[in-house]
Design an enzyme around this catalytic site. Structure first.
Site, PDB file in Angstrom:
ATOM      1  N   GLY A  42      63.915  37.842  60.600  1.00 20.50           N
ATOM      2  CA  GLY A  42      65.185  38.262  60.022  1.00 20.50           C
ATOM      3  C   GLY A  42      64.955  38.788  58.618  1.00 20.50           C
ATOM      4  N   LEU A  43      65.972  38.758  57.801  1.00 18.75           N
ATOM      5  CA  LEU A  43      65.828  39.328  56.461  1.00 18.75           C
ATOM      6  C   LEU A  43      64.726  38.646  55.657  1.00 18.75           C
ATOM      7  CD1 LEU A  43      69.467  40.091  55.322  1.00 18.75           C
ATOM      8  CD2 LEU A  43      67.663  41.696  55.908  1.00 18.75           C
ATOM      9  N   GLY A  45      62.176  36.693  56.793  1.00 22.92           N
ATOM     10  CA  GLY A  45      60.870  36.829  57.430  1.00 22.92           C
ATOM     11  C   GLY A  45      60.335  38.244  57.397  1.00 22.92           C
ATOM     12  N   ARG A 330      84.797  28.971  50.752  1.00 28.49           N
ATOM     13  CA  ARG A 330      84.912  28.731  52.183  1.00 28.49           C
ATOM     14  C   ARG A 330      85.279  27.297  52.530  1.00 28.49           C
ATOM     15  NH1 ARG A 330      79.779  32.368  54.357  1.00 28.49           N
ATOM     16  NH2 ARG A 330      80.787  34.387  53.992  1.00 28.49           N
ATOM     17  N   HIS A 401      79.220  27.613  60.777  1.00 29.39           N
ATOM     18  CA  HIS A 401      78.663  28.926  60.460  1.00 29.39           C
ATOM     19  C   HIS A 401      77.257  28.838  59.870  1.00 29.39           C
ATOM     20  CE1 HIS A 401      78.417  33.048  59.188  1.00 29.39           C
ATOM     21  NE2 HIS A 401      78.510  32.764  57.904  1.00 29.39           N
ATOM     22  N   GLU A 425      67.606  30.640  54.969  1.00 31.49           N
ATOM     23  CA  GLU A 425      68.467  29.548  55.416  1.00 31.49           C
ATOM     24  C   GLU A 425      67.667  28.330  55.879  1.00 31.49           C
ATOM     25  OE1 GLU A 425      72.370  28.901  58.356  1.00 31.49           O
ATOM     26  OE2 GLU A 425      71.239  30.773  58.429  1.00 31.49           O
TER      27      GLU A 425
END
Length: 637
Positions: A42-43, A45, A330, A401, A425
């Site tokens: 992903g971003l 990695g 949130r 989420h 994350e």
């Protein structure tokens, strides 16, 4: 166990620059002598793999998708934060730092967050250079919009598909290195275990998801960039493949798991409609720039929302938090929605929903402008619900989420297992107990492009001379254990599907460790989870074999880890006798119903050590010190 955060000394604004100078370097020719494994594309990695290969390292990148372009980073639709102050509205590196610390309810490490704010502006320049099509103003300058927890416009965006466009930018950089031969890409490969040799991470065990073959790969350092674990709730906004396996298997090999109970409930999701659902759909927080959130003032009001007059509507976020309104953070927005629905004011057939209404925005700027900003999100909503959001307000409700918890890392993004680095994350470092919107993309790219390329060199310069290959006994042992685990799951041949057991676990986690938690509920969960885990190992059915494409086997392996990890989550939530951010213990709240922290007793990072099967985990604490920001009760009023 002594936790060394390795935060450099000196003034906060100078720490990162000083640290870069103090880190040991490897000369360009010598970088070719070192190999690095990156798990996840992903971003975080993809950017790390591309950047390290560009520097000269030999990189092997693994992902379970058929292409890095399918990483879950594409789901972060709304934008990416950066302190460029293009709007001239008072933004700065310090303000982004302050907003992020405050948004996380003062439960993150100051130095890491300040560094994140520092490098944020460079991320935008990097992505523009890659051709990411950010939204622009009429004159050609990059556009910004606002996100929750901030009173400035600092969020850069590409309509409602920012994550996808940023991922394509990182993918282009990664593809270049694959073409040059500096990155070897392993698609459809799932990590099953971490290999630790003499205390250092030296490789991984993976399963080829096409052939079923289990094999090992060795390197001088390992990077995990495998995302979050919100699918422990079964229903979440995450892609179905998102899981905890990579970081949990590393945890079982000695890596400390930090703040596992810190999970984020996103307030802007399409409500659940039935038991048949396998996931939930996120409607980007960016919609709250122009949409207003409300419920009817009368309980059980089932009228068409367009026929409910203004004086019979409760715009509850604007009423409760006038300074931030619909862009309250949130965790606060999610709890407010739940509070309204629990009190009987919810909308829709289930009563588990609130309205997100764009009528005022249509009247102010016109539907064409709103369509230009969010058109793909409106289209997605209509396809899923069958309702036209240009004609009637959207219905939204909170859903699991993002996960702020993850493996513990020091300032260099290295876990307590030397050689094991954790990005994005998958680590705990930047968001505290609640992540502000548009900061996930920022952290992933900051870690991959601008932090790990510096810090991993320091580890390799000190420890990279010891070479290990896959003939080592630890590799053979880890591989044999992975094979045995697979055979065991295939041999059970029970009567329940993997999904049915996962749904049962998810219900327990949502009910007792979700938006609201209390001592009695957490103790109930800690009693139920071992029972569900026992049911899994006695009565699950895993179809097919291990020598083929087998989605049932993949899901079973991930669920087995969720069934252990869920117990750790609840243990952490029960241990933390305070409310902070997304961790809302109902016993600890202010008279106004806000989260009530206990800084005297809980101003620390909870770091859990795995002590073996059936044994209680051991808690280690990293104290949090705040030298630049005064600890205070969070207020967005």
């Amino acid at each position: 166990m002594k936790l060394e955060s390795k935060v450099p000394s000196g003034p906060l604004a100078d720490k990162w620059d000083k640290h870069i100078f103090d880190l040991k370097l490897i000369n360009p020719a010598n970088k070719r002598k070192y190999s690095v494994i990156v798990v996840g594309s992903g971003l975080a990695g993809a950017s790390a793999a591309a950047s390290l290969a560009e520097l000269g390292y030999n990189v092997s990148c693994f992902c379970y998708q058929d292409s890095p372009r399918r990483a879950h980073s594409i789901a972060a639709q709304g934008g990416i934060n950066a302190a460029k102050n293009y709007q001239n509205d008072g933004d700065s590196v310090y303000r982004l730092f302050y907003d992020t610390i405050k948004g996380g309810d003062f439960r993150s490490r100051e130095a890491n967050v300040y560094r994140l704010a520092q490098v944020s502006a460079a991320i935008i320049d990097q992505c523009v250079a890659q051709g990411v099509p950010f939204g622009r103003e009429y004159g050609g300058l990059l556009a910004n919009r606002s996100f929750g927890g901030a009173q400035v416009s600092r969020t850069f965006y590409a309509r409602g598909q920012t994550g996808q466009q940023l991922l394509l930018g990182a993918y282009s950089a990664l593809s270049r290195q694959i073409g040059l031969g500096t990155v070897k890409m392993y698609n459809r490969s799932e990590m099953l275990d971490l290999v630790v040799v003499d205390g250092h991470a030296k490789g991984i065990v993976v399963r080829d998801m096409i052939s079923g073959k289990i094999s090992s790969y060795a390197a001088d350092a390992v990077i995990l960039a495998t995302g979050g674990y919100a699918n422990v709730f079964y229903l979440s906004t995450n892609a179905k493949g998102c899981n905890v396996t990579a970081i949990y298997r590393a945890h079982k090999k000695g890596a400390l798991f930090a703040n596992p109970c810190y999970t984020q409930i996103h307030p802007t999701c399409i409500p659940v409609t039935g038991d048949y659902q396998s996931k939930l759909t996120l409607m980007s927080e960016s919609l709250r720039n122009d949409g207003r959130i409300w419920v009817p003032k009368t309980k059980g009001d089932k009228r068409n929302p367009n026929s409910i007059p203004e004086n019979e509507r409760d715009y509850y976020l604007e009423r409760k938090y006038p300074a931030y309104g619909n862009l309250a953070p949130r965790d606060i927005s999610s709890r407010s929605a739940k509070e309204a629905c629990d009190a009987g004011y919810g909308v829709g057939e289930t009563g588990k929903g609130v309205y997100l209404d764009f009528t005022d925005a249509f009247n102010r700027v016109g539907k064409a402008v709103i369509a230009e900003r969010y058109g793909n999100l409106f289209e997605m909503y209509e396809r899923i619900t069958g309702e036209d959001p240009y004609s009637v307000p959207m219905r939204i409700y909170p859903a699991p989420h993002y996960t702020m918890g993850g493996l513990w890392v020091d300032y260099n993004l290295m876990s307590n297992v030397p050689g094991l680095h954790v990005l994005g994350e998958a680590n705990f470092s930047d968001h505290g107990a609640n992540r502000l919107g548009a900061s996930a993309l920022m952290q992933g790219l900051a870690d991959g492009y601008f932090v790990i390329p510096y810090t991993i060199g320091d580890y390799l310069a000190n420890h990279g001379k010891v070479k290990v290959n896959t003939d080592h006994a630890e590799f053979r042992k880890a591989e044999a254990e992975a094979v045995d685990r697979t055979k065991k799951m295939l041999s059970i041949k029970g009567k329940r599907s993997v999904d049915s057991i996962h749904k049962e676990l998810g219900h327990v986690m949502w009910e007792y460790c979700g938006m609201g938690r209390n001592e009695a509920g957490l103790k109930t969960a800690l009693k139920r989870i071992p029972e569900i885990r026992d049911e899994f190992w006695k009565n699950v059915t895993v179809l097919g074999s291990g020598e083929e494409i087998n989605h049932s086997l993949e899901k079973a392996g991930r669920l087995a880890d969720f069934l252990e990890f869920a117990e750790l989550m609840c243990t952490d939530a029960l241990n933390r006798n305070e409310s902070c951010g997304g961790h809302f213990r109902e016993e600890y709240q202010t008279p106004e119903g806000e989260a009530q922290r206990n800084d005297q007793d809980y101003c620390f990072v909870s770091c859990w050590e795995y002590k073996g099967p059936g044994a209680a985990p051991e808690l280690h604490k990293e104290p949090l010190t705040f030298e630049s920001i005064h600890l205070a009760q969070r207020s967005y009023k």
